[in-house]
Enzyme design. Structure first.
Site, PDB file in Angstrom:
ATOM      1  N   TYR A   1       0.814  -1.213   0.000  1.00 19.28           N
ATOM      2  CA  TYR A   1       0.000   0.000   0.000  1.00 19.28           C
ATOM      3  C   TYR A   1       0.852   1.269   0.000  1.00 19.28           C
ATOM      4  CZ  TYR A   1      -4.721   1.933   0.681  1.00 19.28           C
ATOM      5  OH  TYR A   1      -5.939   2.567   0.506  1.00 19.28           O
TER       6      TYR A   1
ATOM      7  N   LYS B   1      -3.832   7.708   3.727  1.00 15.20           N
ATOM      8  CA  LYS B   1      -5.091   7.348   4.389  1.00 15.20           C
ATOM      9  C   LYS B   1      -5.018   7.633   5.889  1.00 15.20           C
ATOM     10  CE  LYS B   1      -7.722   5.695   1.067  1.00 15.20           C
ATOM     11  NZ  LYS B   1      -8.970   6.394   0.659  1.00 15.20           N
TER      12      LYS B   1
END
Length: 262
Positions: free
Chosen positions: A161, A168
């Site tokens: 990620y 995020k």
């Protein structure tokens, strides 16, 4: 189609970032309409024509406005352009932030080797845009309004990620700061943390099949990577008046994965 007694009856909702029918945003827009809301969609560039086609697949065709959150003019004129579709005295009751992007160079391995320009893009599009979109919509908010964003649990580090995960985490913090600042104006700001879904966003992540395998073995309620309805329902619920005193919250819609260990 729900008529007369939906939880979003009479509300007007902007759903920003709709791209395909496989997205949480599309599911949220569909459910919002079924629950009585008037829905406007947004996207930009090459994705704008896709969004316009998708708008026709909703229960009622939705208006579409162009919005690139990195374009200051788009943001500055958003309220006026929404009024063109909704009327001069239009009110916006809710905003769904389904916007996120990180260059391929910012994901995968080599976290410390990523150039600032790639990480900066991830933060501008995926994090800062929650605040800038909310600010652009403020002139249309009434006594109350709800902003709902989408995250992928950022309390831990995930494989592949990369800087999107960091963006995020910053998004989750941003939502709390917005909740703190805008609460006195009656604006609630919450996030939905969904499990892995086969959306365009997830498909763009190299090695994302690792998430699917993990959820398959660990989510207490089970998990379908193709079913966006649970997350869409959570978004619709947070947009409604059924959470009048909830803000700065992250609602997990992940089959319970976040709550258990191995």
């Amino acid at each position: 189609m729900t008529t007369g007694n939906g939880i979003l009856e009479g509300k007007t909702i902007l759903v920003a970032g709709v791209l395909t029918e496989a997205s949480i945003a599309f599911s949220a827009a569909k459910i919002a309409q079924e629950q009585g809301a008037t829905v406007v969609l947004s996207n930009f560039g090459r994705a704008l024509s896709l969004c316009q086609r998708i708008a026709k697949r909703l229960p009622q065709e939705a208006a579409v406005v162009e919005l690139d959150v990195t374009n200051t003019e788009h943001l500055a004129t958003l309220a006026d352009r929404l009024r063109e579709h909704l009327g001069a005295d239009a009110r916006l009751d809710g905003v769904v932030h389904s916007i996120g992007f990180a260059p391929q160079e910012a994901m995968g391995d080599g976290f410390t080797e990523v150039a600032w320009e790639h990480a900066a893009t991830a933060f501008q599009v995926s994090t800062w845009s929650l605040a800038s979109l909310t600010q652009a919509c403020r002139p249309l908010f009434g006594d109350t309004a709800a902003v709902v964003g989408l995250t992928f649990d950022a309390t831990v580090a995930w494989p592949v990620y990369g800087w999107m995960g960091a963006a995020k985490a910053a998004l989750e913090s941003t939502s709390r700061y917005l909740a703190r600042e805008l609460g006195p104006e009656g604006v609630r700001v919450n996030l939905v943390a969904a499990g892995p879904l086969r959306t365009m966003a997830m498909k763009s992540i190299p090695g994302s099949n690792q998430f699917e395998e993990a959820w398959e073995g660990r989510a207490p309620l089970g998990w379908s990577v193709t079913d966006t309805e649970p997350a869409g329902k959570a978004v619709a619920a947070l947009l409604s008046d059924w959470f009048p005193a909830t803000t700065g919250e992250i609602v997990h819609v992940d089959g319970g994965f976040h709550a258990v260990g191995v």
